[in-house]
Enzyme design. Structure first.
Site, PDB file in Angstrom:
ATOM      1  N   LEU A  81      -3.180  17.170 -33.246  1.00 24.87           N
ATOM      2  CA  LEU A  81      -2.834  15.793 -32.415  1.00 24.87           C
ATOM      3  C   LEU A  81      -3.947  15.626 -30.540  1.00 24.87           C
ATOM      4  O   LEU A  81      -4.074  15.110 -30.075  1.00 24.87           O
ATOM      5  CB  LEU A  81      -1.589  16.222 -31.627  1.00 24.87           C
ATOM      6  CG  LEU A  81      -0.178  16.574 -32.504  1.00 24.87           C
ATOM      7  CD1 LEU A  81       0.460  17.200 -32.649  1.00 24.87           C
ATOM      8  CD2 LEU A  81       0.773  15.465 -31.907  1.00 24.87           C
ATOM      9  N   THR A 130      -2.363   6.974 -34.638  1.00 26.71           N
ATOM     10  CA  THR A 130      -1.834   5.308 -34.129  1.00 26.71           C
ATOM     11  C   THR A 130      -1.465   4.477 -34.771  1.00 26.71           C
ATOM     12  O   THR A 130      -2.641   4.312 -35.112  1.00 26.71           O
ATOM     13  CB  THR A 130      -2.364   6.011 -32.669  1.00 26.71           C
ATOM     14  OG1 THR A 130      -1.939   3.926 -31.904  1.00 26.71           O
ATOM     15  CG2 THR A 130      -4.056   5.701 -32.869  1.00 26.71           C
ATOM     16  N   ASP A 131      -0.628   3.628 -34.387  1.00 29.50           N
ATOM     17  CA  ASP A 131      -0.821   2.111 -34.576  1.00 29.50           C
ATOM     18  C   ASP A 131      -1.803   1.360 -34.389  1.00 29.50           C
ATOM     19  O   ASP A 131      -2.033   0.006 -34.834  1.00 29.50           O
ATOM     20  CB  ASP A 131       0.575   1.506 -34.251  1.00 29.50           C
ATOM     21  CG  ASP A 131       1.133   1.355 -33.176  1.00 29.50           C
ATOM     22  OD1 ASP A 131       0.506   1.678 -32.287  1.00 29.50           O
ATOM     23  OD2 ASP A 131       1.978   0.274 -32.638  1.00 29.50           O
ATOM     24  N   GLU A 132      -2.182   1.804 -32.891  1.00 29.82           N
ATOM     25  CA  GLU A 132      -3.764   0.559 -32.922  1.00 29.82           C
ATOM     26  C   GLU A 132      -4.395   1.133 -33.910  1.00 29.82           C
ATOM     27  O   GLU A 132      -5.341  -0.133 -33.496  1.00 29.82           O
ATOM     28  CB  GLU A 132      -4.101   1.395 -31.417  1.00 29.82           C
ATOM     29  CG  GLU A 132      -3.027   1.731 -31.010  1.00 29.82           C
ATOM     30  CD  GLU A 132      -3.650   1.779 -28.927  1.00 29.82           C
ATOM     31  OE1 GLU A 132      -4.421   1.191 -28.476  1.00 29.82           O
ATOM     32  OE2 GLU A 132      -2.871   2.262 -28.180  1.00 29.82           O
ATOM     33  N   TYR A 155     -10.697   3.411 -28.418  1.00 29.27           N
ATOM     34  CA  TYR A 155     -10.015   4.642 -29.381  1.00 29.27           C
ATOM     35  C   TYR A 155     -10.195   4.078 -30.022  1.00 29.27           C
ATOM     36  O   TYR A 155      -9.730   5.320 -30.827  1.00 29.27           O
ATOM     37  CB  TYR A 155      -8.989   4.191 -27.707  1.00 29.27           C
ATOM     38  CG  TYR A 155      -8.200   5.043 -27.968  1.00 29.27           C
ATOM     39  CD1 TYR A 155      -7.955   6.705 -28.587  1.00 29.27           C
ATOM     40  CD2 TYR A 155      -6.745   4.490 -28.602  1.00 29.27           C
ATOM     41  CE1 TYR A 155      -6.406   7.203 -29.511  1.00 29.27           C
ATOM     42  CE2 TYR A 155      -5.425   4.999 -28.938  1.00 29.27           C
ATOM     43  CZ  TYR A 155      -5.262   6.939 -29.381  1.00 29.27           C
ATOM     44  OH  TYR A 155      -3.863   7.206 -29.492  1.00 29.27           O
ATOM     45  N   LYS A 159     -10.111   6.589 -33.786  1.00 28.18           N
ATOM     46  CA  LYS A 159      -9.182   6.942 -34.555  1.00 28.18           C
ATOM     47  C   LYS A 159      -8.626   6.822 -35.947  1.00 28.18           C
ATOM     48  O   LYS A 159      -8.913   7.308 -36.756  1.00 28.18           O
ATOM     49  CB  LYS A 159      -7.320   6.981 -33.610  1.00 28.18           C
ATOM     50  CG  LYS A 159      -7.072   7.731 -32.351  1.00 28.18           C
ATOM     51  CD  LYS A 159      -7.075   9.134 -32.428  1.00 28.18           C
ATOM     52  CE  LYS A 159      -5.380   9.319 -32.945  1.00 28.18           C
ATOM     53  NZ  LYS A 159      -5.507  11.100 -33.488  1.00 28.18           N
ATOM     54  N   ASN A 185       4.539   6.024 -26.930  1.00 28.39           N
ATOM     55  CA  ASN A 185       5.195   6.713 -26.885  1.00 28.39           C
ATOM     56  C   ASN A 185       5.714   7.100 -25.217  1.00 28.39           C
ATOM     57  O   ASN A 185       4.712   6.809 -24.316  1.00 28.39           O
ATOM     58  CB  ASN A 185       5.155   8.273 -27.006  1.00 28.39           C
ATOM     59  CG  ASN A 185       4.541   9.193 -28.749  1.00 28.39           C
ATOM     60  OD1 ASN A 185       5.575   9.752 -29.110  1.00 28.39           O
ATOM     61  ND2 ASN A 185       4.288   7.981 -29.730  1.00 28.39           N
ATOM     62  N   TYR A 212      -1.630  -5.932 -15.784  1.00 24.07           N
ATOM     63  CA  TYR A 212      -3.366  -6.541 -16.458  1.00 24.07           C
ATOM     64  C   TYR A 212      -2.674  -7.682 -17.107  1.00 24.07           C
ATOM     65  O   TYR A 212      -2.145  -8.136 -17.270  1.00 24.07           O
ATOM     66  CB  TYR A 212      -3.559  -5.234 -17.647  1.00 24.07           C
ATOM     67  CG  TYR A 212      -4.031  -4.015 -17.703  1.00 24.07           C
ATOM     68  CD1 TYR A 212      -4.664  -3.890 -16.138  1.00 24.07           C
ATOM     69  CD2 TYR A 212      -4.466  -3.564 -18.851  1.00 24.07           C
ATOM     70  CE1 TYR A 212      -4.485  -2.166 -15.482  1.00 24.07           C
ATOM     71  CE2 TYR A 212      -4.820  -1.956 -18.481  1.00 24.07           C
ATOM     72  CZ  TYR A 212      -5.236  -1.119 -17.217  1.00 24.07           C
ATOM     73  OH  TYR A 212      -5.740  -0.271 -17.008  1.00 24.07           O
ATOM     74  N   GLY A 288     -10.722  -7.339 -23.794  1.00 29.10           N
ATOM     75  CA  GLY A 288     -10.429  -6.480 -25.885  1.00 29.10           C
ATOM     76  C   GLY A 288      -8.983  -6.323 -26.203  1.00 29.10           C
ATOM     77  O   GLY A 288      -8.088  -5.264 -27.079  1.00 29.10           O
TER      78      GLY A 288
END
Ligand code: NAD
Ligand code: TYD
Length: 348
Positions: A81, A130-132, A155, A159, A185, A212, A288
């Site tokens: 993690l 991550t789903d990102e 980021y 990943k 999360n 934002y 972005g």
């Protein structure tokens, strides 16, 4: 069994470490963490004296240290993690994300591969992602395990890269792995730079709530302890070489979530209705900024029988109560470096 959990002093890692140490007395859990600004041993105070738990301070980018640890403890399983995890920080300093998220992951893969030397029976490298990595959705649709990778932030690019390396080690060296890609999360112990704990902290201190852009961005929120339970299931039951999406079936537009949080905080703090909403301040958008994330978690539900156990209403209540009851924790983590980050990130 010796199990290495990296990043166990962070938000999600601390919940995973606690679940494993308490549930599996036959495992020895080693928690390797560099204790960056996001890592905090206060998160694990209750486990300090457990005989099946050892904390090791170390940086996954330190190849020699990683190799020494793997040779000494011969970890049967790795649950990885440790990461730089905040999108806004990645926009300011992408290289830090490449170092930890990409190079750090490769150091762990190499060390794991070298100690087992193809004799992988009963071994597993579990990479938490991550789903990102899938980029952004439009107004409709869901990410599935076969959605193409299309990361938009430094980021998520780092990943995505680490996911690709894990899979490549599986193909090239037959290294046994699983990957899970989870949605946003929330819950106790999350560093107050991410939306929910930041806004709880700001409401407590009557500070502006920096939304934002127009606030019409959507995230799929999962209670952290439900993620930890999914990690347990994936680690023990998943088919090796597979990917699992984990999500909350719980999409919220940021502005709606923030309004709900404001109402609940007014209630808890016995403030007049509408007091916290007045703190909402629209600020410059994140560059972005991904419009929408939403997970189709039917594979993990059908194959492993996992689904969230906590509703968003319950999870948010628990989370707010935890922050209100742990002001010392908040004070400790928001001193020093935090203030410098905050001033820079939210400068007009
Ligand atoms: P976090 O930032 O709260 O914790 C990260 C931990 O990693 C910290 O304890 C930190 O000290 C440690 N760390 C950082 N760099 C390190 C290094 N070089 N060597 C050793 N330790 C290091 O992160 P989190 O939110 O708990 O996320 C944990 C993992 O889950 C990450 O891999 C993240 O990408 C993934 N994830 C997070 C979310 C989320 O919503 N938070 C969602 C999906 C996936
Ligand atoms: P965040 O918690 O940083 O998670 P992620 O970017 O990984 O999804 O942000 C969640 C959403 O909230 C995201 O759309 C950005 C937005 N956001 C704000 O509007 N203001 C803030 O101060 C922060 C930190 C996030």
């Amino acid at each position: 069994m010796n199990i290495l959990i990296t990043g166990g002093a962070g938000f999600i890692g601390s919940h995973v470490v606690r679940l494993f140490v308490k549930k599996y007395s036959g495992y020895h859990i080693f928690n390797l963490d560099a204790l960056t600004y996001a890592g905090n041993l206060e998160n694990l105070k209750d486990l300090e004296n457990r005989p099946n738990y050892t904390f090791i301070k170390g940086d996954i980018t330190d190849e020699n240290h990683i190799n020494t640890l793997f040779n000494k403890y011969r970890f049967d399983g790795v649950i990885h993690l440790a990461a730089e995890s905040h999108v806004d920080r990645s926009i300011k300093d992408p290289l830090a994300f490449v170092k930890t998220n990409v190079i750090g992951t490769i150091n762990l893969l190499n060390a794991f591969k070298n100690i087992w030397n193809e004799d992988y029976k009963g071994k597993l490298f579990y990479h938490i992602s991550t789903d990102e990595v899938y980029g952004t959705l439009g107004e409709t649709g869901l990410f599935t395990e076969t959605s193409s990778y299309d990361p938009n932030s430094p980021y998520s690019a780092s990943k995505a890269s680490s996911d690709h390396f894990v899979r490549a080690y599986g193909e090239t060296y037959k290294l046994p792995y699983v990957i899970s890609n989870c949605s946003n999360n929330y819950g106790p112990n999350q560093f107050p730079e991410k939306l929910i704990p930041l806004f709880i902290n700001n409401i407590m201190n009557s500070k502006p709530l920096p939304v934002y852009g127009d606030g019409n961005y959507t995230r799929d929120w999962l209670y952290v302890k439900d993620h930890a339970k999914a990690v347990d299931l994936v680690f023990h039951k998943a088919e090796h070489g597979e990917t699992y999406n984990i999500g909350g079936f719980n999409e919220w537009k940021n502005i709606d979530l923030v309004r709900l949080l404001c109402q609940k905080m007014d209630d808890k703090l016995e403030r007049h209705e509408g007091t916290s909403e007045k703190l909402i301040t629209y600020v410059k958008d994140r560059p972005g900024h991904d419009l929408r994330y939403a997970i189709d978690a039917s594979k993990i539900k059908e194959e492993l029988g996992w689904e969230p156990s906590v509703t968003f209403e319950e999870g948010l209540e628990k989370t707010i109560d935890w922050y209100l009851n742990n002001k010392d924790w908040l004070d400790h983590v928001t001193s020093g470096e935090y203030q410098a980050y905050y001033d820079k990130q939210y400068a007009k």
